[in-house]
Every structure is written in structure tokens, then in C-alpha cells.
Motif scaffolding. Structure first.
Motif, PDB file in Angstrom:
ATOM      1  N   ASP A 255     137.594  46.966 -30.310  1.00  0.00           N
ATOM      2  CA  ASP A 255     138.518  47.671 -31.443  1.00  0.00           C
ATOM      3  C   ASP A 255     139.370  47.143 -31.741  1.00  0.00           C
ATOM      4  N   ILE A 256     139.723  47.745 -30.195  1.00  0.00           N
ATOM      5  CA  ILE A 256     141.699  48.080 -29.637  1.00  0.00           C
ATOM      6  C   ILE A 256     142.163  47.103 -29.756  1.00  0.00           C
ATOM      7  N   GLY A 257     141.523  45.857 -28.630  1.00  0.00           N
ATOM      8  CA  GLY A 257     142.061  44.806 -28.192  1.00  0.00           C
ATOM      9  C   GLY A 257     142.691  43.886 -29.587  1.00  0.00           C
ATOM     10  N   ALA A 258     141.757  43.495 -31.114  1.00  0.00           N
ATOM     11  CA  ALA A 258     141.990  43.764 -32.489  1.00  0.00           C
ATOM     12  C   ALA A 258     143.340  44.454 -32.910  1.00  0.00           C
ATOM     13  N   CYS A 259     144.044  45.703 -32.479  1.00  0.00           N
ATOM     14  CA  CYS A 259     144.626  46.312 -33.036  1.00  0.00           C
ATOM     15  C   CYS A 259     145.222  46.216 -31.955  1.00  0.00           C
ATOM     16  N   ILE A 260     145.869  45.956 -30.698  1.00  0.00           N
ATOM     17  CA  ILE A 260     146.778  45.396 -30.103  1.00  0.00           C
ATOM     18  C   ILE A 260     147.721  44.186 -30.795  1.00  0.00           C
ATOM     19  N   ALA A 261     146.113  43.074 -31.186  1.00  0.00           N
ATOM     20  CA  ALA A 261     146.644  41.999 -31.551  1.00  0.00           C
ATOM     21  C   ALA A 261     147.547  41.412 -32.527  1.00  0.00           C
ATOM     22  N   THR A 262     147.334  42.894 -33.022  1.00  0.00           N
ATOM     23  CA  THR A 262     147.856  43.275 -34.740  1.00  0.00           C
ATOM     24  C   THR A 262     148.932  43.927 -34.319  1.00  0.00           C
ATOM     25  N   PHE A 263     150.235  43.873 -34.070  1.00  0.00           N
ATOM     26  CA  PHE A 263     151.805  44.339 -34.955  1.00  0.00           C
ATOM     27  C   PHE A 263     151.355  45.124 -35.829  1.00  0.00           C
ATOM     28  N   GLN A 264     152.239  46.935 -35.850  1.00  0.00           N
ATOM     29  CA  GLN A 264     152.098  47.442 -36.999  1.00  0.00           C
ATOM     30  C   GLN A 264     153.084  47.423 -37.555  1.00  0.00           C
ATOM     31  N   SER A 265     154.367  46.086 -36.961  1.00  0.00           N
ATOM     32  CA  SER A 265     155.265  46.052 -38.090  1.00  0.00           C
ATOM     33  C   SER A 265     154.911  44.640 -39.229  1.00  0.00           C
ATOM     34  N   SER A 266     154.290  44.335 -38.025  1.00  0.00           N
ATOM     35  CA  SER A 266     152.755  43.085 -39.561  1.00  0.00           C
ATOM     36  C   SER A 266     153.502  43.206 -41.114  1.00  0.00           C
ATOM     37  N   GLU A 267     153.174  42.154 -41.568  1.00  0.00           N
ATOM     38  CA  GLU A 267     153.894  42.816 -43.316  1.00  0.00           C
ATOM     39  C   GLU A 267     151.982  41.756 -43.433  1.00  0.00           C
ATOM     40  N   ASP A 268     150.967  42.048 -43.177  1.00  0.00           N
ATOM     41  CA  ASP A 268     149.770  41.005 -43.102  1.00  0.00           C
ATOM     42  C   ASP A 268     148.951  42.450 -43.594  1.00  0.00           C
ATOM     43  N   THR A 269     148.752  42.892 -44.439  1.00  0.00           N
ATOM     44  CA  THR A 269     148.421  44.889 -44.775  1.00  0.00           C
ATOM     45  C   THR A 269     146.580  44.361 -44.800  1.00  0.00           C
ATOM     46  N   ASP A 270     146.609  43.144 -44.857  1.00  0.00           N
ATOM     47  CA  ASP A 270     145.179  42.969 -45.080  1.00  0.00           C
ATOM     48  C   ASP A 270     144.161  43.225 -43.377  1.00  0.00           C
ATOM     49  N   LYS A 271     145.616  42.704 -42.765  1.00  0.00           N
ATOM     50  CA  LYS A 271     144.522  42.761 -41.149  1.00  0.00           C
ATOM     51  C   LYS A 271     145.329  43.853 -40.378  1.00  0.00           C
ATOM     52  N   LEU A 272     146.048  44.831 -41.694  1.00  0.00           N
ATOM     53  CA  LEU A 272     146.203  45.924 -40.784  1.00  0.00           C
ATOM     54  C   LEU A 272     145.724  47.085 -41.339  1.00  0.00           C
ATOM     55  N   LEU A 273     144.792  46.525 -41.900  1.00  0.00           N
ATOM     56  CA  LEU A 273     143.854  47.332 -42.866  1.00  0.00           C
ATOM     57  C   LEU A 273     142.588  47.327 -42.281  1.00  0.00           C
ATOM     58  N   LYS A 274     142.018  45.793 -42.075  1.00  0.00           N
ATOM     59  CA  LYS A 274     140.871  45.783 -40.706  1.00  0.00           C
ATOM     60  C   LYS A 274     141.376  46.533 -39.435  1.00  0.00           C
ATOM     61  N   THR A 275     142.326  46.641 -38.807  1.00  0.00           N
ATOM     62  CA  THR A 275     142.302  46.512 -37.564  1.00  0.00           C
ATOM     63  C   THR A 275     143.227  47.680 -37.224  1.00  0.00           C
ATOM     64  N   ARG A 276     142.483  48.985 -38.034  1.00  0.00           N
ATOM     65  CA  ARG A 276     143.167  50.681 -37.852  1.00  0.00           C
ATOM     66  C   ARG A 276     141.840  51.030 -37.426  1.00  0.00           C
ATOM     67  N   PHE A 277     142.501  51.503 -36.945  1.00  0.00           N
ATOM     68  CA  PHE A 277     142.010  52.944 -35.312  1.00  0.00           C
ATOM     69  C   PHE A 277     141.955  54.028 -35.857  1.00  0.00           C
ATOM     70  N   ASP A 278     140.402  54.477 -35.909  1.00  0.00           N
ATOM     71  CA  ASP A 278     140.307  55.684 -36.701  1.00  0.00           C
ATOM     72  C   ASP A 278     140.377  56.357 -35.663  1.00  0.00           C
ATOM     73  N   PRO A 279     141.369  57.439 -35.504  1.00  0.00           N
ATOM     74  CA  PRO A 279     141.465  59.176 -34.845  1.00  0.00           C
ATOM     75  C   PRO A 279     140.279  59.518 -34.525  1.00  0.00           C
ATOM     76  N   SER A 280     139.315  59.318 -35.488  1.00  0.00           N
ATOM     77  CA  SER A 280     137.967  60.179 -34.939  1.00  0.00           C
ATOM     78  C   SER A 280     137.672  59.744 -33.774  1.00  0.00           C
ATOM     79  N   HIS A 281     137.656  58.708 -33.086  1.00  0.00           N
ATOM     80  CA  HIS A 281     137.123  58.011 -32.024  1.00  0.00           C
ATOM     81  C   HIS A 281     137.140  59.078 -30.930  1.00  0.00           C
TER      82      HIS A 281
END
Length: 191
Positions: free
Chosen positions: A73-99
Motif C-alpha cells: 500500500d505504501i508503495g502505491a502511496c509513494i508512487a502517487t505524489f500528493q500534488s497530483s491532480e488525479d483525485t481518483d488515484k489519490l483516493l485509491k492510495t490514501r494511507f489510513d492512519p489507523s495502521h
């Protein structure tokens, strides 16, 4: 010779020194994001080796497998910059702080069953413990490579906190395996 269909394993798109993030953005392989991805992948592989050495301890094995999934999951997060305008991919790769809380809970449970640490120890305590210590060292390297991305606000802070907490957990897991297997930990002795 019979002709077979081209494998999907190799694409040849990285043959000139560039590769793509999850968002499709192409960057040089020298970009720090690929150091972070590589270090995280190496950490995951080292945990696979540690799991093989811990195979008789189902609790530790389950923890390792959970961590390995979170590292994907973290790899997907790293590969999706927070500045990305692709909100769908940002939502898919969001890392849940409960972990992070899950890691902290495991640290508390495992550490409570260990003898109090009163000295620095060397990475030791048998094969399982030593492999977990190696994973801890790789985790620290992954953390350092993520720090550059955190400073540039390219990764979710929760990813960085998770990796920071993970190194603490791996230390406690290494001690746990040494203790459960009756292997002595080597105390650091200053000259």
C-alpha cells in the motif's frame, strides 16, 4: 523455434532511464521517489526472509504478513505524489492512519512480555532475530529516503510515521524472537 507471445513482465519503457509513477507521470530513475520505492521494496523482501526464519511463530508470521501488505500500500502511496491532480488515484492510495495504531499496539503487547532492556544490544539473538534486525536497518534507510519526499510534501505524513514506527516494532520483534527461541542477545561493550 516456436514463437510465443511477448511477456507482460518487460515493457522496455524504462530502457532509457525513465519510468512512470502510478499517475502516469514519467520521471528519471534518479529521482528520489525511486530510491524510496526501492528501499520500501527491499524492506518487504527482507521481511520475506525474516518470515521464513520465524515460521514456527504464528503470531510473528501474521504480523510480518500484515506489514508486507501495508508496504505494498505504501508503495502505491509513494508512487502517487500528493500534488497530483488525479483525485481518483489519490483516493485509491490514501494511507489510513489507523495502521499506525496497529503497530503501536503490537509494540506494547510484545514489549510487555520482554525483559527490560538496560543496555544497548548488538543485532544478534539467532537467525530469526538477526533477520528482523536487518529488516529494521533497511526500514531506517527507507525512512531516510522518505524524509526527502516528506519535506517536499510529496507523500502523506502518515506513510512517514508508519515507517518510523515500523522500525521500532521490528526492533521489538527481533528481541521477541530471541527471547522466545531462548537465544541470547549480545550486549554492546564499549572499549
Amino acid at each position: 523455434m516456436e514463437r510465443v507471445a511477448k511477456s507482460k513482465i518487460y515493457t522496455k519503457t524504462g530502457d532509457r532511464g525513465a519510468t512512470s509513477l502510478y499517475t502516469g507521470e514519467r520521471l528519471s530513475k534518479t529521482n528520489p521517489v525511486f530510491d524510496a520505492l526501492g528501499n520500501t521494496d527491499e524492506l518487504n523482501s527482507s521481511l520475506g526472509l525474516a518470515a521464513a526464519a520465524c515460521s514456527e511463530d504464528s503470531q510473528i508470521m501474521n504480523i510480518i504478513f500484515t506489514i508486507q501488505n501495508r508496504l505494498m500500500d505504501i508503495g502505491a502511496c509513494i508512487a502517487t505524489f500528493q500534488s497530483s491532480e488525479d483525485t481518483d488515484k489519490l483516493l485509491k492510495t490514501r494511507f489510513d492512519p489507523s495502521h499506525i495504531s496497529v503497530l503501536e499496539n503490537w509494540i506494547d503487547i510484545l514489549d510487555a512480555a520482554l525483559p527490560k532492556l538496560t543496555n544497548f544490544i548488538l543485532p544478534s539473538g539467532g537467525e530469526a532475530s538477526s533477520r528482523l534486525h536487518m529488516s529494521r536497518s533497511i526500514c531506517r534507510r527507507a525512512e531516510r529516503s522518505l524524509a526527502a519526499l516528506l519535506e517536499r510534501q510529496e507523500i502523506d505524513e502518515n506513510v512517514f510515521v508508519y515507517i518510523n514506527r515500523l522500525s521500532d516494532l521490528l526492533f521489538v520483534m527481533a528481541r521477541t524472537m530471541a527471547y522466545r527461541q531462548g537465544k541470547g542477545e549480545v550486549i554492546y561493550q564499549k572499549q
